[in-house]
Design a protein around this motif. Structure first.
Motif, PDB file in Angstrom:
ATOM      1  N   PHE A  14      34.812  38.385  55.062  1.00 18.99           N
ATOM      2  CA  PHE A  14      33.839  37.535  54.380  1.00 18.99           C
ATOM      3  C   PHE A  14      34.407  36.994  53.072  1.00 18.99           C
ATOM      4  CE2 PHE A  14      31.099  39.378  57.444  1.00 18.99           C
ATOM      5  CZ  PHE A  14      29.976  38.568  57.536  1.00 18.99           C
ATOM      6  N   ILE A  15      35.167  37.825  52.374  1.00 22.03           N
ATOM      7  CA  ILE A  15      35.790  37.377  51.129  1.00 22.03           C
ATOM      8  C   ILE A  15      36.846  36.317  51.422  1.00 22.03           C
ATOM      9  CG2 ILE A  15      37.111  38.117  49.112  1.00 22.03           C
ATOM     10  CD1 ILE A  15      35.821  40.916  49.508  1.00 22.03           C
TER      11      ILE A  15
ATOM     12  N   SER B   8      36.854  32.355  50.195  1.00 20.87           N
ATOM     13  CA  SER B   8      37.970  31.644  49.578  1.00 20.87           C
ATOM     14  C   SER B   8      38.221  30.317  50.282  1.00 20.87           C
ATOM     15  CB  SER B   8      39.224  32.512  49.623  1.00 20.87           C
ATOM     16  OG  SER B   8      40.351  31.815  49.150  1.00 20.87           O
ATOM     17  N   ILE B   9      38.142  30.326  51.622  1.00 24.59           N
ATOM     18  CA  ILE B   9      38.314  29.079  52.376  1.00 24.59           C
ATOM     19  C   ILE B   9      37.219  28.083  52.014  1.00 24.59           C
ATOM     20  CG2 ILE B   9      38.210  28.111  54.714  1.00 24.59           C
ATOM     21  CD1 ILE B   9      39.584  30.694  55.684  1.00 24.59           C
ATOM     22  N   SER B  10      36.015  28.584  51.756  1.00 25.45           N
ATOM     23  CA  SER B  10      34.900  27.717  51.357  1.00 25.45           C
ATOM     24  C   SER B  10      35.067  27.151  49.959  1.00 25.45           C
ATOM     25  CB  SER B  10      33.577  28.499  51.409  1.00 25.45           C
ATOM     26  OG  SER B  10      33.176  28.771  52.733  1.00 25.45           O
TER      27      SER B  10
ATOM     28  N   PHE C 266      42.840  41.331  46.978  1.00 25.94           N
ATOM     29  CA  PHE C 266      42.362  40.166  46.227  1.00 25.94           C
ATOM     30  C   PHE C 266      43.509  39.275  45.760  1.00 25.94           C
ATOM     31  CE2 PHE C 266      38.454  42.626  46.046  1.00 25.94           C
ATOM     32  CZ  PHE C 266      37.494  41.650  46.198  1.00 25.94           C
ATOM     33  N   ARG C 267      44.671  39.842  45.469  1.00 23.49           N
ATOM     34  CA  ARG C 267      45.812  39.006  45.078  1.00 23.49           C
ATOM     35  C   ARG C 267      46.230  38.074  46.204  1.00 23.49           C
ATOM     36  NH1 ARG C 267      50.643  41.244  44.533  1.00 23.49           N
ATOM     37  NH2 ARG C 267      51.435  39.400  43.442  1.00 23.49           N
TER      38      ARG C 267
ATOM     39  N   ILE D 217      37.681  32.707  43.781  1.00 22.87           N
ATOM     40  CA  ILE D 217      37.371  34.120  43.877  1.00 22.87           C
ATOM     41  C   ILE D 217      37.942  34.843  42.658  1.00 22.87           C
ATOM     42  CG2 ILE D 217      37.696  36.228  45.218  1.00 22.87           C
ATOM     43  CD1 ILE D 217      35.900  34.125  46.542  1.00 22.87           C
ATOM     44  N   ARG D 218      37.085  35.631  42.002  1.00 20.36           N
ATOM     45  CA  ARG D 218      37.521  36.407  40.839  1.00 20.36           C
ATOM     46  C   ARG D 218      37.237  37.888  41.094  1.00 20.36           C
ATOM     47  NH1 ARG D 218      34.274  31.449  40.221  1.00 20.36           N
ATOM     48  NH2 ARG D 218      32.862  32.289  38.677  1.00 20.36           N
ATOM     49  N   TYR D 219      38.167  38.744  40.724  1.00 26.96           N
ATOM     50  CA  TYR D 219      37.978  40.186  40.939  1.00 26.96           C
ATOM     51  C   TYR D 219      38.271  40.942  39.662  1.00 26.96           C
ATOM     52  CZ  TYR D 219      38.569  44.937  42.726  1.00 26.96           C
ATOM     53  OH  TYR D 219      38.450  46.296  42.938  1.00 26.96           O
TER      54      TYR D 219
END
Length: 615
Positions: A388-389, A393-395, A426-427, A456-458
């Motif tokens: 989903f993450i 990112s693709i979105s 996440f990287r 995306i931020r983590y």
């Protein structure tokens, strides 16, 4: 439109789906053909949408969960006048907006990227939550699902959540065409099997012949009039409908029809019906004022504060300053500390329970409606929702993820609770930002800075308390780092982040007492990484020792290595990381067993400068 016109429109959508796939030499026309009548009735009679103003707050929202049926979506856009014949024929070609699976990066009418099945309905729940609880605008959310994806657990996470929240602005349209990619689906045409499952989660269900346009029309009307429950329309359809050689036949999934011209003739030929889509009602977005005075929490030097506590307090402060910030959590808010936000801003807090896929999907849906989500859970549990993450990112979704209880430093809970792969996960995402603060003031500033980032931020937070080493007025730019210790005599550079920063500082003190001065860098921005400071350190000492509470692969050490992949000489680089399988022990014992505590760092540094003491 009258029944005959709706039927003709359905045939047009089939023909255009066949034509687009034939021109591309690939695609999923048969999956598009089964749902063509469902789309024709929705477009002509029930969807309220201004294609010239896709951001109109009153627009209904449509999600094509079965994203492989993109030819049908693009054929629908053509019927609505949003794209023309020429563009339709660019399907799946280089440079075209009409990708094999639709994405909002290319098309303004697409709410979320789909194609990884089982994600459209969970994201639709997030959009419906926004409409129900935040926007307070009467738009409806329509999600077209395939029957194959009903096998995905994420669909039932969404179903339970929607039922629990009484999302009567949400309608799932399930295209039950019986055939999956390699053969029949689990339940075939047993509509009641699907109905029982949705009903168990509190949904109103309607079973219908998906090729009877009048029955479909009535079903949509019933869904709109249903109060207090989401509605699932279970439509019996035939894959490849209308073409004898393809209808309800196996072996044609994901392939253009063998004889497209013959199929088009059988479907009645090319048509050019244009639909005047109903406009949305007048509406205005009720988002609160975005920017106010931000008063971040302040922590005193030397205090012992867990970075998860600083996160919770900073998020609550950010919520007071920005009315567009929302928070979501997976039933661990007392541990992640997002409960601080929940107590101060309960109207903008979403409890997603132990359903991490729905947690992330709801954040995607809220971001699609213009909100700034902070989604938090244990760092280890985001791995369950990685797909989903990835799709977020693709979105191009703007979402802030916060993972607590990271690394072996959590102690006695053991490896199932330890986030040891999260930095790598996440990287690896496109254009992501990855942050790992070591103290409370740094955490507070980074929480606020995340809200202004793209993509995306983590943020990785820690369970245990750590000393505050930075003042409340210190600056922490994303992409930066802090040089905590440096001298002209330094023999090597210690690079750390999060819990290992204090271990590195303590190791530096130990080494200094032995006459080995070292530089210490706090690399709080893991991505983007501070290449300039790392290159300066390499020139200064010639040797970098990274230390991280994470697996060796993909974490801090690899981020440092990335700074030297431009062809310049690479310094000597040694990485300390978690290489064993931890058990249960105290945090101090865990760090020592993993070889990332102060004693281990000092011992490794001595070996590197060839001053190891043999005992």
């Amino acid at each position: 439109m009258k029944s005959r016109q709706l039927t003709d429109l359905g045939q047009q959508l089939r023909v255009d789906s066949v034509r687009a796939a034939a021109a591309a030499g690939s695609g999923h026309p048969t999956s598009s053909m089964s749902a063509a009548d469902l789309m024709a009735v929705l477009l002509a009679h029930h969807l309220r949408y201004d294609f010239d103003r896709p951001a109109h707050p009153g627009n209904d929202r449509f999600v094509l969960s079965k994203g492989h049926a993109s030819p049908l979506l693009y054929a629908t856009y053509k019927a609505a006048g949003a794209i023309n014949e020429t563009e339709l024929m660019t399907f799946r070609k280089l440079g075209s907006r009409l990708e094999g699976h639709p994405t909002p990066r290319r098309l303004p009418w697409v709410e979320t990227a789909t194609g990884s099945l089982g994600q459209g309905l969970p994201v639709g729940v997030g959009i419906a939550l926004s409409g129900k609880r935040l926007d307070r605008v009467g738009y409806r959310v329509w999600v077209l699902c395939g029957d194959s994806e009903m096998a995905e657990g994420s669909v039932w996470e969404a179903a339970e959540h929607a039922g629990h929240e009484h999302l009567d602005n949400l309608t799932a349209i399930v295209d039950v065409n019986r055939l999956g990619q390699r053969g029949p689906t689990r339940h075939g045409h047993d509509l009641d099997a699907y109905a029982r499952r949705f009903q168990a989660f509190g949904w109103h269900t309607i079973e219908v012949d998906g090729h009877d346009v009048d029955a479909v029309d009535r079903a949509y009307g019933e869904a709109v009039s249903t109060i207090g429950q989401p509605t699932a329309i279970l439509a019996r359809t035939l894959k490849g409908r209308g073409v004898e050689s393809a209808q309800d036949r196996e072996g044609l999934h994901g392939k253009p029809l063998p004889d497209a011209d013959e199929a088009i003739t059988e479907l009645g030929g090319i048509r050019d019906i244009r639909v005047e889509v109903q406009p949305p009602p007048a509406a205005r977005m009720l988002h609160a004022v975005r920017a106010g005075h931000l008063e971040l929490p302040r922590f005193e030097l030397g205090d012992q504060v867990a970075t998860r506590d600083a996160f919770g307090k900073a998020l609550a402060a950010l919520g007071a300053a920005r009315g567009d910030v929302v928070a979501l959590d997976g039933e661990v808010s007392d541990s992640t500390r997002s409960e601080f936000f929940a107590k101060e801003h309960p109207d903008r807090f979403f409890e997603c329970y132990i359903a991490e896929q729905q947690l992330v999907a709801a954040a995607v849906g809220l971001a699609a409606r213009g909100w700034v989500p902070y989604a938090s859970t244990f760092a280890a549990f985001f791995t369950r929702a990685h797909d989903f993450i990835r799709m977020a990112s693709i979105s191009g979704s703007g979402i802030n993820f916060v993972g607590s209880h990271a690394g072996v430093a959590i102690g006695q809970d053991g490896p199932s609770q330890m986030g040891l792969e999260d930095l790598a996960m996440f990287r690896a995402l496109h254009d992501s930002t990855v942050l790992y603060p070591c103290d409370a003031n740094q955490t507070a500033h980074l929480v606020a800075a995340m809200a202004g980032c793209e993509g995306i931020r983590y943020l990785r937070t820690s369970r245990g308390a750590s000393p505050v080493i930075y003042g409340p007025n210190e600056d922490f730019p994303i992409g930066g780092s802090k040089v905590l210790r440096v001298s002209a005599q330094d023999r090597l550079t210690l690079v750390a982040a999060g819990v290992t920063v204090n271990e590195a500082l303590a190791a530096a003190d130990m080494l200094d007492r032995d006459g080995i001065p070292v530089q210490v860098i706090d690399l709080y921005s893991v991505k983007p990484v501070d290449r300039g400071t790392l290159r300066d350190a390499a020139e200064h000492t010639g040797c970098l020792l990274t230390v991280e509470d994470h697996r060796e692969e993909g974490g801090l050490g690899d981020a440092v290595l990335d700074a030297f992949l431009d062809g310049r000489p690479t310094p000597r680089l040694v990485r300390l990381a978690v290489r064993t399988m931890p058990g249960s022990a105290s945090p101090e014992e865990q760090l020592h067993a993993a070889g990332i505590d102060r004693e281990s760092i000092a011992a490794s540094a001595k070996l590197l400068v060839e001053q190891a003491v043999v005992r």
